[in-house]
Design an enzyme around this catalytic site. Structure first.
Site, short mmCIF file in Angstrom:
data_model
loop_
_atom_site.label_atom_id
_atom_site.label_comp_id
_atom_site.label_asym_id
_atom_site.label_seq_id
_atom_site.Cartn_x
_atom_site.Cartn_y
_atom_site.Cartn_z
N PRO A 61 0.79 -1.23 0.00
CA PRO A 61 0.00 0.00 0.00
C PRO A 61 0.82 1.28 0.00
O PRO A 61 1.86 1.37 0.67
CB PRO A 61 -0.83 -0.10 1.29
CG PRO A 61 -0.18 -1.14 2.11
CD PRO A 61 0.50 -2.08 1.14
N ASN A 62 0.31 2.23 -0.76
CA ASN A 62 0.86 3.60 -0.86
C ASN A 62 2.15 3.70 -1.67
O ASN A 62 2.60 4.80 -1.94
CB ASN A 62 1.05 4.22 0.54
CG ASN A 62 -0.26 4.27 1.30
OD1 ASN A 62 -1.23 4.81 0.80
ND2 ASN A 62 -0.30 3.68 2.49
N ARG A 91 4.62 10.98 -2.24
CA ARG A 91 4.40 10.63 -0.86
C ARG A 91 5.65 10.91 -0.03
O ARG A 91 6.70 10.32 -0.30
CB ARG A 91 4.11 9.13 -0.88
CG ARG A 91 4.16 8.46 0.39
CD ARG A 91 4.13 6.96 0.24
NE ARG A 91 3.90 6.45 1.56
CZ ARG A 91 4.29 5.28 1.99
NH1 ARG A 91 4.91 4.46 1.18
NH2 ARG A 91 4.05 4.93 3.22
N TYR A 105 10.89 9.06 1.21
CA TYR A 105 10.84 8.01 0.17
C TYR A 105 11.42 8.43 -1.17
O TYR A 105 11.49 7.62 -2.08
CB TYR A 105 9.38 7.54 0.00
CG TYR A 105 8.82 6.91 1.25
CD1 TYR A 105 9.35 5.72 1.75
CD2 TYR A 105 7.78 7.51 1.96
CE1 TYR A 105 8.85 5.14 2.90
CE2 TYR A 105 7.27 6.94 3.12
CZ TYR A 105 7.82 5.75 3.59
OH TYR A 105 7.32 5.18 4.73
N ASN A 136 8.08 -5.66 -0.96
CA ASN A 136 8.01 -4.56 0.00
C ASN A 136 6.54 -4.48 0.42
O ASN A 136 5.73 -3.87 -0.28
CB ASN A 136 8.47 -3.24 -0.63
CG ASN A 136 8.45 -2.10 0.39
OD1 ASN A 136 7.89 -2.25 1.48
ND2 ASN A 136 9.02 -0.97 0.04
N ALA A 196 3.20 -0.88 4.79
CA ALA A 196 2.70 -0.91 6.17
C ALA A 196 2.27 -2.31 6.61
O ALA A 196 2.30 -2.61 7.82
CB ALA A 196 1.54 0.07 6.31
N HIS A 207 4.34 -4.67 9.07
CA HIS A 207 4.31 -4.61 10.53
C HIS A 207 3.03 -5.19 11.13
O HIS A 207 2.88 -5.17 12.35
CB HIS A 207 4.47 -3.15 10.97
CG HIS A 207 5.48 -2.40 10.16
ND1 HIS A 207 6.82 -2.73 10.16
CD2 HIS A 207 5.35 -1.36 9.29
CE1 HIS A 207 7.46 -1.90 9.32
NE2 HIS A 207 6.59 -1.07 8.80
N ASP A 227 2.25 -15.86 6.31
CA ASP A 227 1.79 -17.24 6.08
C ASP A 227 1.79 -17.59 4.60
O ASP A 227 2.13 -18.72 4.22
CB ASP A 227 0.38 -17.43 6.65
CG ASP A 227 0.37 -17.53 8.18
OD1 ASP A 227 1.45 -17.67 8.79
OD2 ASP A 227 -0.73 -17.48 8.76
N GLU A 262 12.96 -9.35 1.34
CA GLU A 262 12.18 -8.21 1.80
C GLU A 262 12.98 -6.93 1.53
O GLU A 262 14.17 -6.88 1.85
CB GLU A 262 11.97 -8.38 3.30
CG GLU A 262 11.30 -7.24 4.00
CD GLU A 262 11.33 -7.40 5.53
OE1 GLU A 262 12.26 -8.05 6.07
OE2 GLU A 262 10.43 -6.85 6.17
N HIS A 290 12.86 -2.58 1.93
CA HIS A 290 12.23 -1.33 2.39
C HIS A 290 13.09 -0.17 1.92
O HIS A 290 14.33 -0.24 2.02
CB HIS A 290 12.11 -1.30 3.91
CG HIS A 290 11.25 -2.39 4.41
ND1 HIS A 290 9.87 -2.36 4.30
CD2 HIS A 290 11.55 -3.60 4.94
CE1 HIS A 290 9.38 -3.49 4.77
NE2 HIS A 290 10.37 -4.26 5.16
N ARG A 312 13.31 3.87 12.62
CA ARG A 312 12.17 4.79 12.58
C ARG A 312 11.30 4.59 13.83
O ARG A 312 11.82 4.26 14.89
CB ARG A 312 11.40 4.59 11.27
CG ARG A 312 12.23 4.99 10.04
CD ARG A 312 11.44 4.86 8.76
NE ARG A 312 10.25 5.71 8.77
CZ ARG A 312 9.27 5.63 7.87
NH1 ARG A 312 9.37 4.76 6.88
NH2 ARG A 312 8.23 6.42 7.96
C1 DQA Z 1 8.26 1.01 3.84
C2 DQA Z 1 8.34 1.21 5.37
C3 DQA Z 1 6.99 0.97 6.01
O1 DQA Z 1 7.07 1.15 7.42
C4 DQA Z 1 5.98 1.96 5.48
O2 DQA Z 1 4.70 1.69 6.03
C5 DQA Z 1 5.93 1.98 3.99
C6 DQA Z 1 7.18 1.87 3.23
C7 DQA Z 1 9.59 1.36 3.14
O3 DQA Z 1 9.73 0.98 2.00
O4 DQA Z 1 10.44 2.04 3.73
O5 DQA Z 1 4.87 2.20 3.40
O6 DQA Z 1 7.99 -0.36 3.58
#
Ligand code: DQA
Length: 149
Positions: A10-11, A18, A23, A74, A77, A80, A87, A98, A100, A107
């Protein structure tokens, strides 16, 4: 040719707009181009998938079984919060890395736990969009020599 599935949560479709101080200014489309070029350089096929919906991410992971050799994820959110994504990654058993953009360990407290990361062979955090290229390089090598990692 080995195939990678690149999943963004998401996002991340709003990259560039954003919180650019966190980012960066690269858009999601820039990221897709970067990932596609890196895969091409490594002789890998790839599919990029982004969704704001947890269930859609779970469906995509499930459908990867037998179709993809590696996953770069990635979960944003959902990193977390989502045991469903953890799963799903465990269920398909496809090697996953993974990624980020930011360093989630440095953070807010609520970003320190990564459920998805527990199913991943490697985590790359805090390297911005270059982290995806690192993940692709790592997976290419891992898929050739999984036992040595
Ligand atoms: C993120 C870190 C996450 O905590 C956050 O919710 C994101 C982006 C990152 O790429 O740094 O949306 O995954």
């Amino acid at each position: 040719m080995k195939k990678l599935l690149i999943i963004n949560g998401p996002n991340l479709n709003l990259l560039g707009l954003r919180e650019p101080e966190l980012y960066g200014r690269e858009t999601y489309e820039d990221l897709v181009r970067r990932v596609e070029n890196a895969c091409k350089e490594h002789g890998l096929e790839c599919k990029c998938f982004q969704s704001n919906h947890e269930g859609a991410l779970v469906d995509e992971i499930q459908e990867a079984r037998g179709r993809f050799d590696g996953i770069v994820i990635n979960p944003a959110a959902y990193t977390h919060t989502s045991i469903a994504i953890l799963d799903a990654l465990r269920a398909v058993g496809i090697p996953a890395v993974e990624v980020h953009l930011t360093d989630i360990s440095a953070r807010e407290e609520y970003r320190r736990i990564s459920f998805a990361g527990k199913a991943c062979v490697r985590t790359i955090a805090g390297h911005g969009p270059a982290g995806y290229e690192e993940a692709i390089t790592f997976l290419e090598d891992y898929l050739k020599h999984p036992a040595s990692k």
